[in-house]
Write an enzyme that holds these catalytic residues in place. Structure first.
Site, PDB file in Angstrom:
ATOM      1  N   SER A  12       9.728  -8.130   1.238  1.00  0.00           N
ATOM      2  CA  SER A  12       9.028  -7.673   0.030  1.00  0.00           C
ATOM      3  C   SER A  12       9.688  -8.349  -1.169  1.00  0.00           C
ATOM      4  CB  SER A  12       9.187  -6.157  -0.101  1.00  0.00           C
ATOM      5  OG  SER A  12       8.754  -5.703  -1.376  1.00  0.00           O
ATOM      6  N   TYR A  42      13.730   2.008   0.345  1.00  0.00           N
ATOM      7  CA  TYR A  42      12.866   0.836   0.570  1.00  0.00           C
ATOM      8  C   TYR A  42      13.580  -0.446   0.138  1.00  0.00           C
ATOM      9  CZ  TYR A  42       8.455  -1.853   0.578  1.00  0.00           C
ATOM     10  OH  TYR A  42       7.463  -2.764   0.829  1.00  0.00           O
TER      11      TYR A  42
HETATM   12  P1  NAD Z   1       0.102  -0.106   5.658  1.00  0.00           P
HETATM   13  O1  NAD Z   1       0.456   1.315   5.433  1.00  0.00           O
HETATM   14  O2  NAD Z   1      -1.295  -0.564   5.494  1.00  0.00           O
HETATM   15  O3  NAD Z   1       0.565  -0.593   7.084  1.00  0.00           O
HETATM   16  C1  NAD Z   1       1.763  -0.170   7.659  1.00  0.00           C
HETATM   17  C2  NAD Z   1       1.608  -0.310   9.141  1.00  0.00           C
HETATM   18  O4  NAD Z   1       2.789   0.169   9.759  1.00  0.00           O
HETATM   19  C3  NAD Z   1       0.438   0.527   9.679  1.00  0.00           C
HETATM   20  O5  NAD Z   1      -0.217  -0.201  10.691  1.00  0.00           O
HETATM   21  C4  NAD Z   1       1.146   1.735  10.266  1.00  0.00           C
HETATM   22  O6  NAD Z   1       0.429   2.312  11.323  1.00  0.00           O
HETATM   23  C5  NAD Z   1       2.435   1.097  10.751  1.00  0.00           C
HETATM   24  N1  NAD Z   1       3.507   2.047  10.952  1.00  0.00           N
HETATM   25  C6  NAD Z   1       3.998   2.974  10.092  1.00  0.00           C
HETATM   26  N2  NAD Z   1       4.948   3.697  10.702  1.00  0.00           N
HETATM   27  C7  NAD Z   1       5.083   3.196  11.954  1.00  0.00           C
HETATM   28  C8  NAD Z   1       5.887   3.531  13.065  1.00  0.00           C
HETATM   29  N3  NAD Z   1       6.757   4.529  13.013  1.00  0.00           N
HETATM   30  N4  NAD Z   1       5.723   2.814  14.192  1.00  0.00           N
HETATM   31  C9  NAD Z   1       4.819   1.812  14.276  1.00  0.00           C
HETATM   32  N5  NAD Z   1       4.027   1.459  13.267  1.00  0.00           N
HETATM   33  C10 NAD Z   1       4.158   2.144  12.110  1.00  0.00           C
HETATM   34  O7  NAD Z   1       1.099  -0.924   4.719  1.00  0.00           O
HETATM   35  P2  NAD Z   1       1.192  -2.468   4.316  1.00  0.00           P
HETATM   36  O8  NAD Z   1       1.119  -2.529   2.855  1.00  0.00           O
HETATM   37  O9  NAD Z   1       0.262  -3.289   5.129  1.00  0.00           O
HETATM   38  O10 NAD Z   1       2.695  -2.765   4.715  1.00  0.00           O
HETATM   39  C11 NAD Z   1       3.056  -3.624   5.777  1.00  0.00           C
HETATM   40  C12 NAD Z   1       4.424  -4.208   5.484  1.00  0.00           C
HETATM   41  O11 NAD Z   1       4.352  -5.006   4.311  1.00  0.00           O
HETATM   42  C13 NAD Z   1       5.500  -3.163   5.230  1.00  0.00           C
HETATM   43  O12 NAD Z   1       6.719  -3.560   5.825  1.00  0.00           O
HETATM   44  C14 NAD Z   1       5.620  -3.162   3.727  1.00  0.00           C
HETATM   45  O13 NAD Z   1       6.887  -2.744   3.294  1.00  0.00           O
HETATM   46  C15 NAD Z   1       5.369  -4.618   3.422  1.00  0.00           C
HETATM   47  N6  NAD Z   1       4.982  -4.886   2.037  1.00  0.00           N
HETATM   48  C16 NAD Z   1       3.816  -4.382   1.548  1.00  0.00           C
HETATM   49  C17 NAD Z   1       3.474  -4.664   0.220  1.00  0.00           C
HETATM   50  C18 NAD Z   1       2.197  -4.181  -0.397  1.00  0.00           C
HETATM   51  O14 NAD Z   1       2.029  -4.326  -1.600  1.00  0.00           O
HETATM   52  N7  NAD Z   1       1.260  -3.634   0.367  1.00  0.00           N
HETATM   53  C19 NAD Z   1       4.340  -5.421  -0.579  1.00  0.00           C
HETATM   54  C20 NAD Z   1       5.517  -5.891  -0.039  1.00  0.00           C
HETATM   55  C21 NAD Z   1       5.825  -5.624   1.272  1.00  0.00           C
END
Ligand code: NAD
Length: 257
Positions: A139, A152
């Site tokens: 991130s 986080y």
């Molecule tokens: P999201 O909530 O859409 O997806 C998260 C995924 O992780 C989902 O498929 C969920 O089912 C899964 N998950 C959660 N807990 C779990 C567990 N215990 N076991 C297995 N799977 C689990 O979120 P996202 O925004 O797509 O985030 C995905 C990654 O990207 C994360 O690591 C997040 O920190 C990172 N990220 C997101 C953003 C953003 O702006 N969306 C920015 C930077 C980093």
């Protein structure tokens, strides 16, 4: 470039960035293993449909990334792991002195320790296959901080460090490990933060998006899941063979500030 014959395991991939990355890898020809902690018909259907759409194998394996043994079992069940995308992640926002201990533990387990377990289990398979790509979804918060996101930010800085160590331990092998550092991407994880932010700042949804979320994203636009997927496909390409141990920011300029 074709990833035909390769198998990609993407943790936390039944929504958001994980699903977007899995889609782009499938489009490039890789067989796909989707994962989350649920075991619903729709999870299996999502993987089957993705496979059918791109003429690759699409499987769904249930595993809870907060549990080390299940992280390792995911890799074992996948059998072949040429591309490992450590993506599963959750968020919780609170001041340090009020941060619930169970939320801290869950964030460290899912956002950081899971990558240790899956990587440890996948490396022997990659070594046997003679090729491997490990992509950690970190991130902008792996490189900079924001208040109220202690767990986080700690986990994401941790995964950037773990990325470097993995790269050094595999540096003389045809295996690379890198971290993608997204800025804000409009996924369910981000969507879930909007109501609280609206209350905290007494703002409309549009104001929260522009003035709070995208305040630090100079492009003033969300990055997209397709852009994360495209970056992952690039990291699997021949052009990226010597790119290892680094971070690639896809954040509209956030970390240039
Ligand atoms: P999201 O909530 O859409 O997806 C998260 C995924 O992780 C989902 O498929 C969920 O089912 C899964 N998950 C959660 N807990 C779990 C567990 N215990 N076991 C297995 N799977 C689990 O979120 P996202 O925004 O797509 O985030 C995905 C990654 O990207 C994360 O690591 C997040 O920190 C990172 N990220 C997101 C953003 C953003 O702006 N969306 C920015 C930077 C980093």
């Amino acid at each position: 470039m074709s990833l035909a014959g390769k198998t990609a395991v993407v943790t936390g991939s039944n929504s958001g960035i994980g699903l977007g990355v899995a889609r782009e890898l499938a489009k490039a020809g890789a067989d796909i293993v989707l994962n989350s902690f649920t075991d619903r018909d729709e999870d299996h259907k999502l993987a089957a449909d993705l496979g059918a759409e791109f003429g690759v194998k699409g499987r769904y394996i249930k595993a809870d990334m907060s549990k080390g043994a299940e992280c390792r079992a995911l890799v074992e069940q996948a059998g072949q792991v040429d591309i490992l995308v450590n993506n599963a992640g959750i968020q919780h926002v609170a001041p340090i002195d009020q941060f619930p201990v169970e939320k801290w533990d869950a964030i460290i387990a899912i956002n950081l320790s899971s990558a240790f377990h899956t990587t440890a289990a996948a490396l022997p398979l990659m070594r046997k296959a003679g090729w491997g790509r490990i992509i950690n979804i970190a991130s902008a918060h792996g490189l900079t901080a924001s208040p109220f996101k202690s767990a986080y930010v700690a986990a994401k800085h941790g995964i950037v460090g773990f990325t470097k160590v993995t790269a050094l331990e595999t540096a003389e092998e045809p295996i690379t490990c890198n971290a993608i550092c997204p800025g804000y991407v409009l996924t369910p994880l981000v969507e879930a933060q909007i109501p609280d932010q609206m209350k905290t700042h007494n703002m409309s949804r549009e104001e929260v998006i522009k003035k709070v979320m995208l305040d630090r994203q100079p492009s003033k636009e969300f990055a997209t899941v397709e852009e994360m997927g495209g970056t992952a496909v690039f990291l699997c390409s021949a052009a990226a063979a010597q790119i290892t141990g680094t971070t690639i920011s896809v954040d509209g300029g956030w970390t240039a500030l």
